[in-house]
Each structure stands twice: as C-alpha cells, then as structure tokens.
Design a protein around this motif. Structure first.
Motif, PDB file in Angstrom:
ATOM      1  N   GLU A 537       0.839  -1.203   0.000  1.00  0.00           N
ATOM      2  CA  GLU A 537       0.000   0.000   0.000  1.00  0.00           C
ATOM      3  C   GLU A 537       0.872   1.251   0.000  1.00  0.00           C
ATOM      4  N   ALA A 580      -3.688  -2.547  -5.994  1.00  0.00           N
ATOM      5  CA  ALA A 580      -4.812  -1.727  -5.563  1.00  0.00           C
ATOM      6  C   ALA A 580      -6.134  -2.255  -6.108  1.00  0.00           C
ATOM      7  N   ASP A 584      -7.602  -2.122  -2.720  1.00  0.00           N
ATOM      8  CA  ASP A 584      -8.075  -0.759  -2.426  1.00  0.00           C
ATOM      9  C   ASP A 584      -8.579  -0.151  -3.730  1.00  0.00           C
ATOM     10  N   LEU A 587      -8.034   3.567  -4.400  1.00  0.00           N
ATOM     11  CA  LEU A 587      -6.655   3.863  -4.777  1.00  0.00           C
ATOM     12  C   LEU A 587      -6.392   3.445  -6.220  1.00  0.00           C
TER      13      LEU A 587
END
Length: 916
Positions: A537, A580, A584, A587
């Motif tokens: 991350e 990502a 996420d 993101l």
C-alpha cells in the motif's frame, strides 16, 4: 553477409538481387543513392538503368517475403535494425568487447557469392573487420590462419605468440617471432615493432610453473569475454577483485584466468577460515614448521591481529618479497576487513606479487580494480544449461526459446542454471519451468562434494544474507516491494531506509546499481521476500504521488523527460495498479486516472484499457462516492476492450461528466470524452457542456482549436478545419506538447491528401511521426506510418506504400494496437484493389473488420471506411449489387457518426454507381 549472402539461413537465388541486398544491408537503415546502387550492380549500366534498378528492387521484395525496402526520392533503404544484419551486429559485439561472439558470426569469406562491381572494395573493408574479430576473440588456430594470409601483420603475429605462450607452447611462440623478424627484414628492411618485441620479451621471461590451482571437472562456458578482460587487467594492475552475487561463477572465472597466467600461481580459499595470513602462508607453500623455527614471538595458533598473526604476516612477506607470483584469494566476503588489511600490506611490501580476489563486496584497498561478475547473457546461459544438461542426460535436446526462458527466470546465475540443468535427468523441461516460482525447493540438490554454501540455491543466497547487518537485512527485505528496480528517491521514500544502507547492499552484491536505478535479481528477491513486511500500500501511494506530480509536466515542454521518468517505473506502476485493484479500489481508480495522460501520450492505450477494465470490474456498476471523475476516466479508457454493451459504458461516462460544473482534475479527460463520444451536433447541449469543461490553461485552449478543427472537417468545411488545425498545432507546439501537435499535423496531412497534395501530406505526417517517435508512442507512430503509406499510395509509389503498411503492421502488433493493424490492412486492401487483386483486397478488408472493436468512435469510423473500401472493390470486380450494399452500410455508419465528410464521399460513390 559474413559468408554467402543469406536471409534467415536461406540464400537469395538471383545473383543481381543478392548483390542489391548486400549493398542495402551494408548501409542498413540509411538511404543508398540510385547512382551508387546502379554503379555497384552494373559494370556497364544498361539503358534505362533507373527502371532496371526499380525492377530489381521489386524482384528482391518478392524473393524475400517480409523484407522491407523503402523507396525515397534520393534512393532506397533497407528498413531493419542494425543488429538484424550480421555485419553490424559483429561491429556492435566488437565494440562491447565480445570478440568471440563477433567471430562466431563469420561463416566464410564475406560476400562469398556476390559478383558485382562494388564487391571487391567491400570485401577488402570487411577483411579488416574479420581481422579485428580474430584479434579480439580468436583461438590459436584462428590466429595461425590469419597470419598465414597476412604474414606481415605484426599485431597478428604478437597475438599468436601470446596465445601459444598461454597454451604452454613457449618454443613455438619463439619460432613465430624468429620467422617474423626474418620476414620483416627481407621484405621491408625493418626491425620488429615495439609491440612485437614486447611479446617476445614476455615469452622469454616466463619461467615459473603453475602450482596450487584446483582441477576443474566441467567445461568452461559463457565467460569468454570476461576471461579476456580480467586477463588484460591483471597485466596492468596488481589487485583485481571479482565481485558479484553468490553463484555467478566468480571462483570458476578466477581459476580459468589464473590457469592461463604464465607465471607462478597460488590458490587460497578463505571460506573456511578467519585467519587470512595463515591461509595465505599455507597457500604459497610455506610450511608452518618453518615459521616456528624462526623463533618469532607469539604462538602459531594466535588469532588474527595477535602476536602470532604478526609473525605469520612477517613470514609471509619474507617468503614473497622477491617472488613473481599471482595469488588467487577466493571468498573474501566474510573476512573482508582482515583480508583487506593483510593483502594491502602484502602488496605494499612485495612488489612482484599480484592478487586476483573474489568477494561479494570490494576489499576497499587503494589501487583495487573491480571486475563485476554479472548474470550470463541469454546466449551464454543457454549454452551452459545445454552443456550441463547433456552431461547428466546425453542427447538432451529442447526448444531453444524454452531453455532461454528458464535461464532468464534464473537471472543468468551460473550456479542456478547448473542446478536446474541437473534436474533434466528426472524432470521434463516444461515441468522445471513450471516449478521455478518455488525455485529454492526445485534447486535443492547440488554436488555432494561442493562446499555446503554452494550445494543449493537457497544456501548460496543464505550465505550472503548471513553476512548482512540488521539494517541491511531490513532494507533488503523491504526492497522486494519494487518491480523492475527503483530510483534512489523511491527506495528511501517507500522503504524508509537511508542512502548509506542502500550503497552497502550494492557493495555486497545484494542490489545492483545501473545509472540512477537500483534493482535486485529475482532469485535474491525471492529469498529476501520471505522476511519482508507488507509495504504494497505504501508503495502504491508513493507511486500515485509520483504520477500526480508528473501529470502536468506531460503536457508541457519537458514532457519527454517526465514520460521517460514514468516509463522507467512502468513495472512499479503496473504492480501498484494490480495490487490496488484487489485491495483498495479507490486507490486503483486514482492511480489509473493519474496515469491516463502517460498511457495515452506514450502510446499505451491498449494496456491502459485492460487495466482500467479490471478496475471497473472490481468496483462494480456504481462509482464510489467522491471518485466519480476517476471512475469516468476508467470508463473512457476501458470501453474499447470491455465485454458486453460498450455503448452503455460510454453513456455512463457521459452521465458522470454531465454532473461536472468545472474543468476536470485531469484535462486529458475532456479530450478522451471527445474521442469516445464522437462529434456532437454543433450548438447542442452536449457541445456547450463539453466546451464549458475545457480549462482556461494554454493546453486546453490548444485542444479546443484542434477539436473545433476536427468538427469542422467532419461537417465538410475543410478550409476552416485546416485553419483551426494549423492554429491548434502551433498552440500545442508553443506549450510543448508533441502529442497534441502530432494529432493536428496528422489531420492536416489527411486534408492535404484529400486535396491531391501528396507532397504536403508527407510533410505534415513526417513531422508528426518525428514527434511521436520522440515520445516513444508506439501505437501512434504506427498510425503515422499508415498515413505516410497512404500518401505514398496517392503518389503512385506502390512499393513504398506496401513497405509502409507492412512496417505499420509490425509496429502495431508489437504494441497490441488492433485498430492500427486494421488501418494497415485497409491500406493494403486499397493497394490490392489498385493492382487488380480483388480477392486479396477483400481478404484484407475482412482482416481489418476482425481487428476492429465495435462501439467506439474511432473503431466505428474504421468500420465505415472498411465498408466503403469493400464497396469499391466489389464495384471494380463488377459485382454492383454487392457494392451497393456495402456503400449503404458505410453511409449508415457515416450518418450515425455525424461525419459529413465521409458521408459526402459515400454518397458520391453511390451516385457514381447509379449513373448511366
């Protein structure tokens, strides 16, 4: 050409075409003038020599499928990479110090089967290249043959003497000198040159025997250039250290170098000791009892640095004070400080001692020459694998590409390749390849007689890991988050480590440094990743910040530099998006949106579409709150490759953009909206809203000019369209955006071509192509090549047009640009129609249709033109009903796209079809 002239191993049958190909290949990539070609082919040029030359070029193209010979006003040129021609590859290898590989390219006398006026002079020049190859990488036999052909060449004679001397034939080397001295006196009346005399003196001085080198049980493969380089350095330097990661073959290379040294050699392995001085004393053959009898202070068993050690070092220096000896000191890395101290003192006190050391980090002694032992190149690694595989499984054969892939995935590490080759005795090569993701388990069986640290791949890397400090281990583990290497700023920014620790890892061969980039071999990465914290991350957010910082610069004068910066981290950017996408999604949306300008201007639209499509599938049908712009950007990027209803995605993007009341965060979004949605009706609500979204910055103003110019063209106003496009091109050039300027120039080329001014079209498209090549935009460059070929077709240069379309296909295939491939096939269809080959024309149209995705403004415009070309082909073939159906389809598509320009062209075809 280094032998009979061949293309991919096949001869060119016709003598004159063979000679023509050779002349073009000698100047590959450069234009060879008409007069030079005619004079080189014909002793007495025939009447109509220019036409005869053109005929020979056409025959050559037909004789060698895939060969691209481009016609220019000044002459012809062969379009190929220099390395595709053996002569130019030979020169590159020579320049890189890889003489043996250069010599291996020769298959006999150069241009052996060429009989043409240019050939004699060319062969004389190539003979010098051959001589350079023999001098740089030839065997003793090669040197003998060359000297027999050119007996007055003193450099060749000196090289042969040194080669004979290295092979242990000192008497024969002296005879070669004596014959040369006599020949020089008789033929030229001169004495031997200083270089030849120096070679004679070196042979006379060599007296001492070899001693102490370990015998080798396998052949030496793949380090021939390193062998010559290190041998040369040892002649000029007293301390040479071979550095590199474990398993790369430092010890073997050191033994091979020392084995060719004419003087006394001693081998000392430090891997099992911490007492460097005592190991050296044993290695040079001085008995320990001799030391004790001298009455030196201290005990023989004292540790390093103690009184006993001082006595050992004193005895060592006394033993070597007057000896001419080469010390091979192996495995210094775990006692590097002590080795540096002892060897530094020894070199200072013993003027005739030379040291060849191996270590995973430099010794750090003044005067040390470092010779990195890096990964084997693909060719050498493949040869090593096959050699070791056939040793355990005689007769072993395998597809060359698969072996090369195994070697590449093993980073070219010699030990890893040998361990993998040993597994072919019990496993198929495909199974070995499949198991390389767990390489430490696969390569866990080595020689029982090898040192423990060299028996398995895991042990090799573990040995290096064990020599690291806690801070170095931490950074080595954290470094594994990078893909394809990283800059200094990225390493410190993502890992939180310091520069000194990074440089220490470079010194210890855990990390490689090339220019301003740092990288880790995959094998070392796989080991260190076991100990790594999860920094993915942090890695993704750091590269998001870099993309966001770069984006404005991509639309300005320094866009090439910033594009190159992002391109250097392309693997990291791809890895960040991939992580990502599954961890996420917000993101991931931000990353793809921030990278859209980079993807578009670098010609990576197909790759960007696939990434954006994956992100959209992860996000679902609804944009996350606060990320509507980023979601819309993904829609605009992704729909050319999306499955299902692509038009629905375009409408969804338009609906999201309709909610904006200010220019988008990334100005390129407005341009992409226009590309996706097509031309709006002038004065419509969509037209007004899109214009409101254009920013007040100079780049957006240039985009508005080009957009209005495109719209004017589609509405049939070519004059106003050209005026706006010229203004847009100038505006883009003023802000420094080559991509935008190239877009406008390409359109100006189309306008000029439609007006019948092919020369102006070539000028516009040529400028555009130069800008796109500067950006490294492969897809867009291929489009410019198509446009150039279309202009050549309009001038009647059918060969030049065909070459251009073929080149565009090659470029587009490399980048996966299907629509560009379709455009090239459409051009080839027109070319086939003009030459009367109607079946081939329709086949190219069919292939273009297959390659064109549906539902996108650009591709749908392509389908319109394919239908138009199908109609023209059918009309030329006399199939008028079929032609009408194709023209009607083209008309329907043109009306749907609101492209009055194309619509007018199609209606003209229909009118002509119904005219009496």
């Amino acid at each position: 050409m280094l032998g009979p002239v061949q293309v991919d191993g096949a001869a060119v049958a016709a003598p004159r075409q063979r000679a023509l190909l050779a002349m073009l290949a000698l100047e590959v990539g450069r234009i060879v003038g008409h007069e030079k070609l005619i004079g080189g082919l014909y002793a007495r040029p025939p009447a109509g020599a220019a036409n005869a030359l053109q005929s020979q070029v056409s025959r050559l193209r037909r004789a060698v499928p895939g060969l691209v010979v481009e016609h220019q006003p000044a002459g012809y040129r062969l379009l190929a990479e220099p390395a595709e021609v053996d002569l130019h590859l030979c020169r590159e290898l020579l320049a890189a110090g890889r003489g043996a590989q250069a010599l291996a390219l020769w298959r006999g006398p150069a241009l052996a089967d060429v009989d043409a006026p240019f050939a004699d002079e060319a062969r004389r020049a190539l003979a010098e290249v051959f001589a350079d190859c023999v001098l740089a990488g030839g065997t003793t036999q090669d040197l003998r043959r060359l000297l027999a052909e050119q007996p007055l060449r003193e450099d060749v004679r000196a090289a042969l003497m040194r080669s004979l001397h290295r092979d242990g034939h000192q008497s024969e080397a002296l005879e070669v000198f004596a014959r040369g001295r006599e020949l020089l006196a008789d033929e030229l009346g001169v004495d031997p040159s200083p270089a030849l005399a120096a070679a004679h003196l070196d042979v006379l001085r060599a007296k001492a025997p070899h001693r102490g080198l370990p015998a080798q049980l396998t052949s030496f493969v793949g380090r021939e250039d390193d062998l010559r380089r290190v041998t040369k350095w040892l002649q000029d330097n007293r301390l040479v250290t071979l550095i590199g990661p474990g398993g790369t073959g430092k010890t073997r290379l050191a033994v091979e170098v020392a084995g060719r040294d004419p003087g006394e050699v001693a081998f000392v392995d430090l891997s099992a000791t911490t007492d460097v001085a005592r190991a050296l004393l044993d290695g040079v053959g001085v008995r320990e009892a001799g030391l004790l009898s001298t009455g030196s202070t201290g005990t023989a068993g004292a540790g390093p640095g103690g009184a006993g050690s001082a006595g050992v070092e004193e005895r060592l220096r006394a033993a070597l004070a007057s000896r001419h000896v080469l010390l091979v000191v192996d495995n210094c890395e775990h006692v590097v400080d002590e080795a540096a101290r002892v060897l530094g003192a020894l070199l200072a006190g013993c003027p005739h001692v030379r040291v060849l050391a191996t270590s995973r980090e430099p010794l750090g002694i003044t005067g040390e020459t470092l010779s990195p032992v890096t990964a084997l190149d693909t060719e050498a690694a493949t040869r090593l694998f096959l050699d070791r595989a056939r040793a355990v499984r005689p007769g072993f054969t395998a597809e060359h590409g698969l072996v090369a892939e195994v070697c590449r995935r093993l980073d070219g590490i010699a030990l890893a390749i040998e361990l993998a080759a040993a597994r072919v005795r019990s496993l198929p090569l495909a199974e070995i390849t499949a198991r390389l993701d767990d390489r430490f388990r696969l390569l866990s069986r080595g020689s029982r007689t090898a040192a423990p640290r060299h028996r398995t791949l895991h042990a090799v890397v573990e040995w290096s890991w064990g020599l690291l400090t806690a801070a170095e281990r931490d950074l080595a583990a954290r470094f594994t988050v990078f893909s394809g290497g990283a800059s200094l700023a990225a390493v410190t920014g993502v890992t939180g480590s310091d520069v000194d620790t990074l440089t220490s890892l470079v010194d210890k061969s855990l990390v490689e440094s090339t220019g301003d980039r740092y990288r880790m071999l995959d094998t070392i990465r796989a080991f260190c990743a076991i100990h790594a914290p999860d920094l993915r991350e942090r890695h993704a957010r750091w590269f998001l910040a870099q993309a966001q910082q770069a984006e404005p610069h991509l639309r300005a004068h320094d866009q090439v530099r910033w594009l190159d910066r992002l391109a250097a981290d392309h693997d990291n950017l791809t890895a960040a998006v991939a992580w990502a996408t599954t961890h996420d999604r917000g993101l991931a949306l931000e990353l793809v949106a921030a990278l859209a300008t980079y993807y578009w201007f670098r010609g990576l639209r197909t790759e960007a579409a696939r990434q954006a499509d994956a992100v959209l599938r992860a996000c679902g049908e609804i944009a996350p709150p606060g990320l509507e712009q980023e979601y819309a950007m993904c829609l605009l990027l992704a729909w050319p490759v999306a499955a299902g209803d692509q038009s629905a995605r375009i409408r969804q993007a338009a609906d999201l953009l309709a909610l904006l009341d200010a220019p988008p965060r990334y100005p390129v979004m407005t341009m992409m909206w226009g590309m996706a949605l097509g031309a709006p009706e002038n004065g419509s609500q969509v037209w007004h809203h899109r214009n409101r979204l254009l920013g007040a910055d100079p780049w957006s103003a240039a985009l508005a000019l080009v957009g209005d110019g495109l719209l004017a063209r589609m509405q049939g106003d070519e004059t106003r369209g050209a005026q706006l496009l010229r203004a847009g091109a100038a505006a883009f050039e003023q802000v420094g955006d080559r991509w935008g300027a190239a877009l406008a120039l390409t359109q100006l080329g189309e306008i000029a071509l439609a007006a019948g001014d092919a020369a102006a079209a070539l000028g516009h498209v040529g400028r555009a192509r130069g800008m796109l090549e500067e950006l490294g935009a492969t897809e867009d460059t291929a489009e410019a090549v198509v446009a150039t070929a279309q202009a050549r077709l309009a001038t009647g240069d059918l060969d030049g047009a065909r070459d251009g379309f073929d080149l565009a296909l090659t470029l587009a295939r490399r980048s996966g640009a299907r629509v560009v491939q379709a455009g090239a096939h459409l051009g080839l269809a027109e070319l086939a129609r003009l030459t009367g080959d109607h079946p081939a024309a329709l086949a190219h149209c069919d292939r273009a249709w297959e390659l064109t995705p549906g539902g996108w403004y650009g591709p749908d415009e392509m389908r319109c033109h394919i239908a138009l070309e199908r109609g023209r082909v059918c009309r030329a073939a006399g199939e008028l009903d079929q032609a009408r159906r194709h023209f009607e389809e083209a008309l329907c598509r043109a009306v749907g796209q609101r492209n009055l320009l194309t619509e007018t062209a199609v209606r003209a075809e229909l009118d002509a079809l119904t005219a009496p």
